[in-house]
Scaffold this motif. Structure first.
Motif, PDB file in Angstrom:
ATOM      1  N   GLY A 162       0.819  -1.203   0.000  1.00  0.00           N
ATOM      2  CA  GLY A 162       0.000   0.000   0.000  1.00  0.00           C
ATOM      3  C   GLY A 162       0.851   1.250   0.000  1.00  0.00           C
ATOM      4  O   GLY A 162       2.079   1.196   0.109  1.00  0.00           O
ATOM      5  N   PRO A 163       0.198   2.429  -0.121  1.00  0.00           N
ATOM      6  CA  PRO A 163       0.930   3.703  -0.183  1.00  0.00           C
ATOM      7  C   PRO A 163       1.867   3.885   1.007  1.00  0.00           C
ATOM      8  O   PRO A 163       1.472   3.706   2.163  1.00  0.00           O
ATOM      9  CB  PRO A 163      -0.186   4.754  -0.177  1.00  0.00           C
ATOM     10  CG  PRO A 163      -1.390   4.023  -0.693  1.00  0.00           C
ATOM     11  CD  PRO A 163      -1.262   2.614  -0.206  1.00  0.00           C
ATOM     12  N   GLY A 164       3.112   4.238   0.694  1.00  0.00           N
ATOM     13  CA  GLY A 164       4.082   4.510   1.746  1.00  0.00           C
ATOM     14  C   GLY A 164       4.765   3.285   2.291  1.00  0.00           C
ATOM     15  O   GLY A 164       5.748   3.406   3.041  1.00  0.00           O
ATOM     16  N   ARG A 165       4.292   2.103   1.974  1.00  0.00           N
ATOM     17  CA  ARG A 165       4.881   0.892   2.527  1.00  0.00           C
ATOM     18  C   ARG A 165       5.388  -0.065   1.456  1.00  0.00           C
ATOM     19  O   ARG A 165       6.310  -0.826   1.695  1.00  0.00           O
ATOM     20  CB  ARG A 165       3.854   0.165   3.405  1.00  0.00           C
ATOM     21  CG  ARG A 165       3.337   1.011   4.573  1.00  0.00           C
ATOM     22  CD  ARG A 165       2.403   0.194   5.445  1.00  0.00           C
ATOM     23  NE  ARG A 165       3.090  -0.915   6.083  1.00  0.00           N
ATOM     24  CZ  ARG A 165       2.486  -1.966   6.631  1.00  0.00           C
ATOM     25  NH1 ARG A 165       1.156  -2.055   6.565  1.00  0.00           N
ATOM     26  NH2 ARG A 165       3.180  -2.924   7.205  1.00  0.00           N
ATOM     27  N   SER A 166       4.760  -0.049   0.300  1.00  0.00           N
ATOM     28  CA  SER A 166       5.220  -0.935  -0.771  1.00  0.00           C
ATOM     29  C   SER A 166       6.457  -0.352  -1.436  1.00  0.00           C
ATOM     30  O   SER A 166       6.758   0.841  -1.301  1.00  0.00           O
ATOM     31  CB  SER A 166       4.111  -1.130  -1.801  1.00  0.00           C
ATOM     32  OG  SER A 166       3.832   0.087  -2.457  1.00  0.00           O
ATOM     33  N   ARG A 167       7.166  -1.193  -2.151  1.00  0.00           N
ATOM     34  CA  ARG A 167       8.354  -0.748  -2.880  1.00  0.00           C
ATOM     35  C   ARG A 167       8.615  -1.710  -4.025  1.00  0.00           C
ATOM     36  O   ARG A 167       8.064  -2.810  -4.094  1.00  0.00           O
ATOM     37  CB  ARG A 167       9.580  -0.712  -1.955  1.00  0.00           C
ATOM     38  CG  ARG A 167       9.947  -2.056  -1.355  1.00  0.00           C
ATOM     39  CD  ARG A 167      11.309  -2.017  -0.677  1.00  0.00           C
ATOM     40  NE  ARG A 167      11.625  -3.260   0.014  1.00  0.00           N
ATOM     41  CZ  ARG A 167      12.111  -4.360  -0.582  1.00  0.00           C
ATOM     42  NH1 ARG A 167      12.347  -4.346  -1.897  1.00  0.00           N
ATOM     43  NH2 ARG A 167      12.384  -5.453   0.121  1.00  0.00           N
ATOM     44  N   ALA A 168       9.484  -1.272  -4.928  1.00  0.00           N
ATOM     45  CA  ALA A 168       9.926  -2.172  -5.995  1.00  0.00           C
ATOM     46  C   ALA A 168      10.822  -3.247  -5.412  1.00  0.00           C
ATOM     47  O   ALA A 168      11.445  -3.066  -4.360  1.00  0.00           O
ATOM     48  CB  ALA A 168      10.680  -1.380  -7.063  1.00  0.00           C
ATOM     49  N   LEU A 169      10.898  -4.375  -6.086  1.00  0.00           N
ATOM     50  CA  LEU A 169      11.815  -5.427  -5.669  1.00  0.00           C
ATOM     51  C   LEU A 169      13.248  -5.018  -5.992  1.00  0.00           C
ATOM     52  O   LEU A 169      13.510  -4.286  -6.949  1.00  0.00           O
ATOM     53  CB  LEU A 169      11.492  -6.732  -6.402  1.00  0.00           C
ATOM     54  CG  LEU A 169      10.102  -7.330  -6.186  1.00  0.00           C
ATOM     55  CD1 LEU A 169       9.955  -8.607  -7.001  1.00  0.00           C
ATOM     56  CD2 LEU A 169       9.828  -7.597  -4.710  1.00  0.00           C
ATOM     57  N   THR A 170      14.170  -5.491  -5.175  1.00  0.00           N
ATOM     58  CA  THR A 170      15.572  -5.303  -5.513  1.00  0.00           C
ATOM     59  C   THR A 170      15.916  -6.199  -6.702  1.00  0.00           C
ATOM     60  O   THR A 170      15.156  -7.096  -7.083  1.00  0.00           O
ATOM     61  CB  THR A 170      16.482  -5.665  -4.338  1.00  0.00           C
ATOM     62  OG1 THR A 170      16.367  -7.078  -4.091  1.00  0.00           O
ATOM     63  CG2 THR A 170      16.102  -4.888  -3.079  1.00  0.00           C
ATOM     64  N   ARG A 171      17.068  -5.974  -7.261  1.00  0.00           N
ATOM     65  CA  ARG A 171      17.516  -6.797  -8.379  1.00  0.00           C
ATOM     66  C   ARG A 171      17.555  -8.277  -7.980  1.00  0.00           C
ATOM     67  O   ARG A 171      17.086  -9.148  -8.732  1.00  0.00           O
ATOM     68  CB  ARG A 171      18.899  -6.314  -8.827  1.00  0.00           C
ATOM     69  CG  ARG A 171      19.507  -7.042 -10.008  1.00  0.00           C
ATOM     70  CD  ARG A 171      20.745  -6.274 -10.463  1.00  0.00           C
ATOM     71  NE  ARG A 171      21.493  -6.947 -11.509  1.00  0.00           N
ATOM     72  CZ  ARG A 171      22.516  -6.380 -12.164  1.00  0.00           C
ATOM     73  NH1 ARG A 171      22.872  -5.148 -11.864  1.00  0.00           N
ATOM     74  NH2 ARG A 171      23.169  -7.043 -13.098  1.00  0.00           N
ATOM     75  N   GLU A 172      18.083  -8.559  -6.793  1.00  0.00           N
ATOM     76  CA  GLU A 172      18.190  -9.933  -6.318  1.00  0.00           C
ATOM     77  C   GLU A 172      16.805 -10.531  -6.054  1.00  0.00           C
ATOM     78  O   GLU A 172      16.555 -11.702  -6.382  1.00  0.00           O
ATOM     79  CB  GLU A 172      19.046  -9.990  -5.052  1.00  0.00           C
ATOM     80  CG  GLU A 172      20.516  -9.624  -5.263  1.00  0.00           C
ATOM     81  CD  GLU A 172      20.743  -8.130  -5.501  1.00  0.00           C
ATOM     82  OE1 GLU A 172      19.855  -7.317  -5.124  1.00  0.00           O
ATOM     83  OE2 GLU A 172      21.801  -7.781  -6.057  1.00  0.00           O
TER      84      GLU A 172
END
Length: 334
Positions: free
Chosen positions: A29-39
């Motif tokens: 959700g907003p403010g808590r989700s993020r893209a995955l790292t490369r690994e």
């Protein structure tokens, strides 16, 4: 009291599926989700391709990736996993392929695949070209339908593709032959109603580790993502254009901006209009054989040959590339 045949009641929490953390990271959700790292992205797609994620998880994963937008680090990990799946790791022999040519366009206004004639003309001029792709959602003529018209056929695996390039300087490798599972993921578009980042991933696989690539995109914002992934993977050269239906194809009637990555640098090349023409239905085989003269079709092919030359570094300027491209086209049977 439990119904007959029912298992015992339990308040114990079900164990979390190993793939669930990737979905949670993307979808909190907003403010808590993020893209995955490369690994993380690399491991997530490895699991998907190995069948270690449930179908509902795969759909959620692909749509969350799309909704968040294509992050360069995340995309790089996805591409690395896809390359492993098709046997394109860094230790594999590239077979001397000079130019990687992905074909995954699905435009509603596409006609004949004139870019295929450009690739074949380059092959006849001595340049080793590997085209790979899937045109399942195009309204035009897919490459798989065009090949038999030219007396050609698709190859059945990566090894056969490298062998064919060694013999005739050209091969077409369908995505479903490279990786049936990746092809299945691409075809989920018919169930989800939207393309997923797998479309971008497939374009960037470079299965023969060619030192140069020419790539087309449908929407200009994808250009930066493609170049960013190529830089992170230390690819020597990649040229990206907004092409007809998302293909690496240059229309002759309008100027085109070609984004060329050579090493760490990216240069935007301004390619002029070649001629004032209007697209019309034409005889695909007749144009190739020279029996039919079509200014727009021939201009498209010559302009697209020029893209390949610039991608490989075989011409110093757009003007020189256009001149050499015309020579290659007119001398294709010489």
């Amino acid at each position: 009291m439990q119904p007959d045949g029912a298992g015992p009641a339990s308040d114990e929490a079900e164990p979390e599926h190993p793939f669930a953390p990737f979905i949670r990271t993307l979808g909190r959700g907003p403010g808590r989700s993020r893209a995955l790292t490369r690994e993380e992205a690399r491991e997530a797609l490895r699991m998907v391709l190995a069948g270690a994620a449930e179908p509902i998880q795969v759909g959620a994963f692909l749509m969350l990736l799309r909704y968040r937008g294509e992050d360069p680090e995340e995309l790089t990990g996805l591409v690395e996993a896809a390359r492993e799946a098709v046997g394109a790791g860094p230790a594999m022999d590239g077979g001397g392929v000079e130019l990687d040519w992905p074909s995954y366009g699905s435009g509603r206004t596409r006609g004949a695949p004139w870019f295929l004639l450009a690739a074949l003309a380059l092959a006849r001029a001595g340049h080793r070209v590997l085209m790979h792709g899937s045109n399942a959602f195009t309204s035009g003529m897919p490459v798989l339908e065009a090949l038999p018209l030219l007396g050609l056929r698709a190859v059945r695996c990566r090894a056969e593709a490298l062998e064919a390039v060694g013999v005739s300087n050209f091969a077409y490798l369908p995505l479903r032959a490279m990786s049936p599972r990746l092809d299945e993921l691409l075809h989920l578009r018919s169930f989800l109603g939207l393309r997923s980042p797998i479309n971008t991933v497939a374009r960037l696989i470079n299965p023969a580790n060619a030192p140069a690539g020419v790539d087309g995109v449908f929407h200009p914002p994808y250009i930066a993502a493609h170049l960013a992934v190529a830089q992170r993977m230390a690819r020597p050269r990649l040229l990206v254009v907004k092409g007809g239906g998302g293909e690496a194809e240059r229309g002759p009637a309008k100027p085109v901006a070609a984004h060329l990555m050579a090493g760490p640098e990216v240069e935007v090349l301004s390619l002029p209009a070649l001629r004032e023409t209007r697209a019309a239905a034409s005889d695909f085989l007749g144009v190739w054989q020279g029996r039919v003269r079509d200014a727009h079709a021939e201009g498209t092919v010559i302009g697209t040959i020029s893209l390949g030359l610039l991608a490989m570094g075989r011409a110093a300027t757009p003007g020189a590339a256009d001149a050499r491209a015309a020579e290659i086209w007119h001398g294709r049977f010489g």
